[in-house]
Design an enzyme around this catalytic site. Sequence first.
Site, PDB file in Angstrom:
ATOM      1  N   LYS A   1       0.857  -1.198   0.000  1.00 42.54           N
ATOM      2  CA  LYS A   1       0.000   0.000   0.000  1.00 42.54           C
ATOM      3  C   LYS A   1       0.886   1.240   0.000  1.00 42.54           C
ATOM      4  CE  LYS A   1      -4.146  -1.831   2.219  1.00 42.54           C
ATOM      5  NZ  LYS A   1      -5.052  -1.664   1.071  1.00 42.54           N
TER       6      LYS A   1
ATOM      7  N   ARG B   1     -10.789 -11.169   0.454  1.00 47.64           N
ATOM      8  CA  ARG B   1     -11.698 -12.098  -0.225  1.00 47.64           C
ATOM      9  C   ARG B   1     -11.134 -13.525  -0.211  1.00 47.64           C
ATOM     10  NH1 ARG B   1     -11.470  -8.475  -5.492  1.00 47.64           N
ATOM     11  NH2 ARG B   1     -11.134  -6.953  -3.838  1.00 47.64           N
TER      12      ARG B   1
HETATM   13  N1  BES Z   1      -8.299  -3.724   3.516  1.00 49.79           N
HETATM   14  C1  BES Z   1      -8.479  -3.210   2.238  1.00 49.79           C
HETATM   15  C2  BES Z   1      -9.761  -2.425   2.047  1.00 49.79           C
HETATM   16  C3  BES Z   1      -9.950  -1.187   2.900  1.00 49.79           C
HETATM   17  C4  BES Z   1      -9.877   0.057   2.322  1.00 49.79           C
HETATM   18  C5  BES Z   1     -10.273  -1.290   4.243  1.00 49.79           C
HETATM   19  C6  BES Z   1     -10.085   1.182   3.085  1.00 49.79           C
HETATM   20  C7  BES Z   1     -10.474  -0.153   4.990  1.00 49.79           C
HETATM   21  C8  BES Z   1     -10.399   1.077   4.428  1.00 49.79           C
HETATM   22  C9  BES Z   1      -8.473  -4.346   1.187  1.00 49.79           C
HETATM   23  O1  BES Z   1      -7.776  -5.479   1.540  1.00 49.79           O
HETATM   24  C10 BES Z   1      -7.834  -3.801  -0.026  1.00 49.79           C
HETATM   25  O2  BES Z   1      -6.679  -3.507   0.026  1.00 49.79           O
HETATM   26  N2  BES Z   1      -8.605  -3.678  -1.092  1.00 49.79           N
HETATM   27  C11 BES Z   1      -8.121  -3.178  -2.343  1.00 49.79           C
HETATM   28  C12 BES Z   1      -8.452  -4.212  -3.374  1.00 49.79           C
HETATM   29  C13 BES Z   1      -7.829  -3.994  -4.692  1.00 49.79           C
HETATM   30  C14 BES Z   1      -6.338  -4.204  -4.656  1.00 49.79           C
HETATM   31  C15 BES Z   1      -8.424  -4.989  -5.661  1.00 49.79           C
HETATM   32  C16 BES Z   1      -8.820  -1.875  -2.620  1.00 49.79           C
HETATM   33  O3  BES Z   1     -10.015  -1.774  -2.330  1.00 49.79           O
HETATM   34  O4  BES Z   1      -8.172  -0.950  -3.078  1.00 49.79           O
HETATM   35 ZN    ZN Z   2      -5.711  -5.419   1.040  1.00 49.32          ZN
END
Ligand code: BES
Ligand code: ZN
Length: 476
Positions: free
Chosen positions: A257, A330
């Site tokens: 991230k 997921r």
């Molecule tokens: N944990 C995150 C989602 C999230 C975003 C939680 C903001 C809390 C606040 C999840 O695992 C994630 O990283 N999702 C990505 C998915 C993408 C890489 C397909 C996203 O939503 O950007």
């Molecule tokens: Zn994630």
Amino acid sequence: MQTKNINTLEKYSGTILIPVFETHSKSLVPIEFHGVSVVSKVFYGKKDTHYLVEKYDCTHVFIGLGKEIDYKSLKTIFRRIASKHKDVFGKEVVLVLPEQFDKDKVEASISGLMLGTYNFGHFKKSDKHPFLLEGFELNLFSKTDFIETAARAVKIAKAQLETYNLVDLPPNVVTPKYLAEWATENGKQFGFKVEILGAEACKEKGLEAFLSVGKGSDKEPQFVIMEYVPEKTDAKTKHVGLVGKGITFDTGGLNIKTAGMVHMKCDMAGGGAVFGAMRLIADLKLPVKVTAIVPCCENSVDSKAFLPSDVIGSYSGHSIEIIDTDAEGRLILADGLSYLIKNYKPEIIVDIATLTGSSVATLGFECGALFTNNNEISQKLQRSGDAVGERLWQLPLWDSYKSDIESDIADVKNYSGKPVAGAISAAKFLEYFTDEHKAWAHLDVAGVAFGDDEFAKSKHATAFGVHLLTKFIENL
Ligand code: BES
Ligand code: ZN
Ligand code: ZN
């Protein structure tokens, strides 16, 4: 916190909380209570205002509710009074319950007071909130007996406080092991069975998607299974399955991230909601059988971490192509759902997860995203949420979105690779692992599980889902 009824304020000295519905800013009739008279110029019950008067050895706190008030606002008002005016509370506190208060209003008020005891300074030295001191009793001044409602309100708030702790404590404290131990202890205390599968046991069972996510961390993954069976069951007893995302920290993995990950301790908030709900369901002794699974692990980075383009297995036997290691929630939910369905066969299933940034982009911080093909469950979930101020809004789960998760090399892929409809394709991915279950719902709570409000300087847990899931199960 214990509560008791009182029917007179004679000889009473202490704090008196007096909720007041709005009159009028120019009302000629002052608000009167306990010999104290307040003119409308200074206070007339406007929502989010309050007014303190010292008289007869008592601190009178007049609390404005507006003309009408919903569950969540009422709860917030009382949380505010308890947390920001700690200094006005001694050993004796009276809560006046106006005649217009029904059970829900009493519940919201008392839960709110109890939530006001929450201390964000987990690592600071500070005094206990007066409500948490031994022997503290909240006196209820009311014509109706609300003792049972009050006890229920305290139980709800205690479960929510537990979830606050689990989500707000840092990821070096709340590890997968910590969550497993929390479940074990609470299971003993409240009467539900807990089984923990560590890394070895998960390997034997074939929980490959779950294990892949935890590979880059030296914290051992823990697959937590909880079973609550009510005292009396018969053929009509419903069986609900819950699954919560328990990522104790989400770095993104190798797809790290880069836009900031400081809030990612919140990534077990779906699991936190399931833990809180399990405790509350057992504490309230609800007449429904509930089996809950929280796969707990950390999505971290090192040479052992899973790679983008890896093809992994899963408990269901389906293969998964990894497009993005940050779409990890997921994967662990897929194994959680398949394991639950195969081994426990619940009639109704709800999963809850901080799953996608896309759900936040779509709905903001106002409500969680709901996905289901079952209209009855959709309505029941939305109604339960509306009643307790944890709202949901349904998004589509049409098969036309299915192509987003189709892979050339494996049965499915974990990300479409497109920056659109992310919450929906994540839901479609989960659906693939539900074995066409007829009563499954998915709640994406990334925007509502962790947020800003007046109670702290930075984002923190909301316990979204604890009350909603419990209410849903209660109303089945
Ligand atoms: N944990 C995150 C989602 C999230 C975003 C939680 C903001 C809390 C606040 C999840 O695992 C994630 O990283 N999702 C990505 C998915 C993408 C890489 C397909 C996203 O939503 O950007
Ligand atoms: Zn994630
Ligand atoms: Zn995540």
